[in-house]
Design a protein around this motif. Structure first.
Motif, PDB file in Angstrom:
ATOM      1  N   ARG A  20       0.840  -1.191   0.000  1.00 17.10           N
ATOM      2  CA  ARG A  20       0.000   0.000   0.000  1.00 17.10           C
ATOM      3  C   ARG A  20       0.875   1.241   0.000  1.00 17.10           C
ATOM      4  O   ARG A  20       1.902   1.281   0.671  1.00 17.10           O
ATOM      5  N   ASP A  21       0.415   2.246  -0.707  1.00 20.90           N
ATOM      6  CA  ASP A  21       1.087   3.537  -0.756  1.00 20.90           C
ATOM      7  C   ASP A  21       2.586   3.356  -0.994  1.00 20.90           C
ATOM      8  O   ASP A  21       2.996   2.797  -1.980  1.00 20.90           O
ATOM      9  N   ARG A  22       3.398   3.809  -0.042  1.00 21.47           N
ATOM     10  CA  ARG A  22       4.859   3.715  -0.185  1.00 21.47           C
ATOM     11  C   ARG A  22       5.415   2.404   0.353  1.00 21.47           C
ATOM     12  O   ARG A  22       6.615   2.169   0.258  1.00 21.47           O
ATOM     13  N   ASP A  23       4.582   1.579   0.943  1.00 21.27           N
ATOM     14  CA  ASP A  23       5.036   0.293   1.493  1.00 21.27           C
ATOM     15  C   ASP A  23       4.881  -0.804   0.458  1.00 21.27           C
ATOM     16  O   ASP A  23       4.093  -1.737   0.617  1.00 21.27           O
ATOM     17  N   ILE A  24       5.624  -0.696  -0.607  1.00 18.81           N
ATOM     18  CA  ILE A  24       5.545  -1.668  -1.698  1.00 18.81           C
ATOM     19  C   ILE A  24       6.288  -2.941  -1.317  1.00 18.81           C
ATOM     20  O   ILE A  24       7.295  -2.905  -0.614  1.00 18.81           O
ATOM     21  N   GLU A  25       5.769  -4.073  -1.769  1.00 17.23           N
ATOM     22  CA  GLU A  25       6.432  -5.365  -1.582  1.00 17.23           C
ATOM     23  C   GLU A  25       6.542  -6.053  -2.932  1.00 17.23           C
ATOM     24  O   GLU A  25       5.579  -6.103  -3.696  1.00 17.23           O
ATOM     25  N   ILE A  26       7.721  -6.576  -3.205  1.00 20.70           N
ATOM     26  CA  ILE A  26       7.960  -7.321  -4.435  1.00 20.70           C
ATOM     27  C   ILE A  26       8.640  -8.619  -4.038  1.00 20.70           C
ATOM     28  O   ILE A  26       9.673  -8.609  -3.368  1.00 20.70           O
ATOM     29  N   TYR A  51      11.583  -7.717  -1.694  1.00 21.03           N
ATOM     30  CA  TYR A  51      11.773  -6.320  -1.324  1.00 21.03           C
ATOM     31  C   TYR A  51      10.587  -5.928  -0.457  1.00 21.03           C
ATOM     32  O   TYR A  51       9.435  -5.968  -0.903  1.00 21.03           O
ATOM     33  N   ALA A  52      10.845  -5.599   0.806  1.00 22.49           N
ATOM     34  CA  ALA A  52       9.803  -5.185   1.749  1.00 22.49           C
ATOM     35  C   ALA A  52      10.453  -4.338   2.834  1.00 22.49           C
ATOM     36  O   ALA A  52      11.623  -4.545   3.181  1.00 22.49           O
ATOM     37  N   ASN A  53       9.716  -3.386   3.377  1.00 14.85           N
ATOM     38  CA  ASN A  53      10.215  -2.519   4.448  1.00 14.85           C
ATOM     39  C   ASN A  53      11.541  -1.850   4.074  1.00 14.85           C
ATOM     40  O   ASN A  53      12.464  -1.785   4.876  1.00 14.85           O
ATOM     41  N   LYS A  54      11.663  -1.434   2.830  1.00  9.34           N
ATOM     42  CA  LYS A  54      12.859  -0.747   2.311  1.00  9.34           C
ATOM     43  C   LYS A  54      14.119  -1.600   2.420  1.00  9.34           C
ATOM     44  O   LYS A  54      15.219  -1.101   2.620  1.00  9.34           O
ATOM     45  N   GLU A  55      13.943  -2.923   2.301  1.00  3.55           N
ATOM     46  CA  GLU A  55      15.072  -3.848   2.379  1.00  3.55           C
ATOM     47  C   GLU A  55      14.934  -4.887   1.268  1.00  3.55           C
ATOM     48  O   GLU A  55      13.851  -5.416   1.043  1.00  3.55           O
ATOM     49  N   LEU A  56      16.040  -5.165   0.574  1.00  2.00           N
ATOM     50  CA  LEU A  56      16.074  -6.173  -0.476  1.00  2.00           C
ATOM     51  C   LEU A  56      16.801  -7.391   0.054  1.00  2.00           C
ATOM     52  O   LEU A  56      17.971  -7.294   0.459  1.00  2.00           O
ATOM     53  N   SER A  57      16.111  -8.533   0.091  1.00  5.27           N
ATOM     54  CA  SER A  57      16.697  -9.783   0.599  1.00  5.27           C
ATOM     55  C   SER A  57      16.841 -10.784  -0.533  1.00  5.27           C
ATOM     56  O   SER A  57      15.954 -10.906  -1.381  1.00  5.27           O
ATOM     57  N   PHE A  58      17.966 -11.504  -0.519  1.00  8.08           N
ATOM     58  CA  PHE A  58      18.222 -12.584  -1.461  1.00  8.08           C
ATOM     59  C   PHE A  58      18.349 -13.872  -0.668  1.00  8.08           C
ATOM     60  O   PHE A  58      19.150 -13.946   0.260  1.00  8.08           O
ATOM     61  N   LYS A  59      17.589 -14.863  -1.021  1.00  7.53           N
ATOM     62  CA  LYS A  59      17.674 -16.164  -0.357  1.00  7.53           C
ATOM     63  C   LYS A  59      17.895 -17.225  -1.425  1.00  7.53           C
ATOM     64  O   LYS A  59      17.489 -17.068  -2.567  1.00  7.53           O
ATOM     65  N   SER A  77      19.713  -2.744   2.802  1.00  8.70           N
ATOM     66  CA  SER A  77      18.632  -1.856   3.216  1.00  8.70           C
ATOM     67  C   SER A  77      18.878  -0.437   2.699  1.00  8.70           C
ATOM     68  O   SER A  77      19.997  -0.090   2.300  1.00  8.70           O
ATOM     69  N   SER A  78      17.830   0.371   2.724  1.00  8.06           N
ATOM     70  CA  SER A  78      17.930   1.730   2.190  1.00  8.06           C
ATOM     71  C   SER A  78      18.838   2.626   3.039  1.00  8.06           C
ATOM     72  O   SER A  78      19.290   3.662   2.571  1.00  8.06           O
ATOM     73  N   ASP A  79      19.146   2.212   4.263  1.00  8.40           N
ATOM     74  CA  ASP A  79      20.072   3.007   5.087  1.00  8.40           C
ATOM     75  C   ASP A  79      21.519   2.550   4.912  1.00  8.40           C
ATOM     76  O   ASP A  79      22.361   2.761   5.773  1.00  8.40           O
ATOM     77  N   GLU A  80      21.816   1.889   3.770  1.00  7.30           N
ATOM     78  CA  GLU A  80      23.145   1.445   3.356  1.00  7.30           C
ATOM     79  C   GLU A  80      23.723   0.338   4.226  1.00  7.30           C
ATOM     80  O   GLU A  80      24.923   0.109   4.231  1.00  7.30           O
ATOM     81  N   LYS A  81      22.890  -0.378   4.965  1.00  6.74           N
ATOM     82  CA  LYS A  81      23.350  -1.542   5.719  1.00  6.74           C
ATOM     83  C   LYS A  81      23.226  -2.777   4.840  1.00  6.74           C
ATOM     84  O   LYS A  81      22.383  -2.843   3.954  1.00  6.74           O
ATOM     85  N   PHE A  82      24.086  -3.750   5.113  1.00 11.58           N
ATOM     86  CA  PHE A  82      24.055  -4.991   4.361  1.00 11.58           C
ATOM     87  C   PHE A  82      24.479  -6.147   5.254  1.00 11.58           C
ATOM     88  O   PHE A  82      25.106  -5.958   6.300  1.00 11.58           O
ATOM     89  N   SER A  83      24.152  -7.335   4.819  1.00 17.14           N
ATOM     90  CA  SER A  83      24.714  -8.552   5.401  1.00 17.14           C
ATOM     91  C   SER A  83      24.675  -9.614   4.306  1.00 17.14           C
ATOM     92  O   SER A  83      23.824  -9.571   3.420  1.00 17.14           O
TER      93      SER A  83
END
Length: 186
Positions: A20-26, A51-59, A77-83
């Motif tokens: 919804r709105d800016r909370d897009i999920e892919i 992609y959810a909550n401004k974070e892109l996860s690869f599994k 994540s959008s705040d430039e954090k990664f793991s």
């Protein structure tokens, strides 16, 4: 502008888009076949992503070259954090097609990291077994590297510990390095 694309191959994918709105999920899955990334060819790669909550996860990222497989998981994540975590019990050098390396050598690798792109924490452990180069047995090798607090450490041994290399450096603007090499002559 690059004249040659950095990525080539055939992509198959399915996506599900919601939110919804800016909370897009892919969410989706993708498979790439007969591909090349930065001129390194591979047979196939498959990935599940979200992609959810401004974070892109690869599994379940699986990259295959012949009989070699590399497994990767990660998130950005959008705040430039990664793991991330990347592992392979067996990569044959001949499968990945790197030139001027022993084609019959066997590589195992483990790497993981987290943090930010400006201050990453990364470890890498790689071991090479077997292998001949120009008809001569090269023995085993190992490489251990890390980045922590913007400092880079490297320890490596080659040719069954006959050559050892240690080095350290920094990720700051001056990029200072220092290295030490020990060679055992038998």
């Amino acid at each position: 502008v690059h004249k040659d694309p950095m990525v080539k191959g055939r992509l198959h994918s399915d996506l599900k888009i919601g939110g919804r709105d800016r909370d897009i999920e892919i969410a989706g899955n993708a498979r790439i076949e007969k591909a090349e990334i930065y001129k390194i060819p591979f047979d196939s790669a498959s990935i599940a992503f979200l992609y959810a909550n401004k974070e892109l996860s690869f599994k379940k990222v699986l990259i295959r070259w012949g009989t070699s497989v590399l497994t990767v998981e990660g998130k950005f994540s959008s705040d430039e954090k990664f793991s991330y975590r990347a592992t392979s019990e067996k990569i044959l050098i001949k499968d990945i097609g790197l030139e001027r390396l022993p084609v019959d050598a066997l590589l195992s690798i483990q790497s993981e990291g987290h943090g930010t792109f400006k201050d990453p924490n990364i470890i890498l452990n790689a071991k090479v077994g077997r292998g001949t180069f120009k008809g001569r047995f090269i023995g085993s090798s190992s490489i251990d590297a890390s980045i922590k607090n913007r400092e880079i450490l490297l320890h490596a041994s080659f040719f069954d510990n006959k050559v050892k290399l240690s080095g350290k450096g920094s990720l700051d603007d001056t990029f200072p390095w220092n290295a030490e090499v020990d060679i055992a002559i038998l």
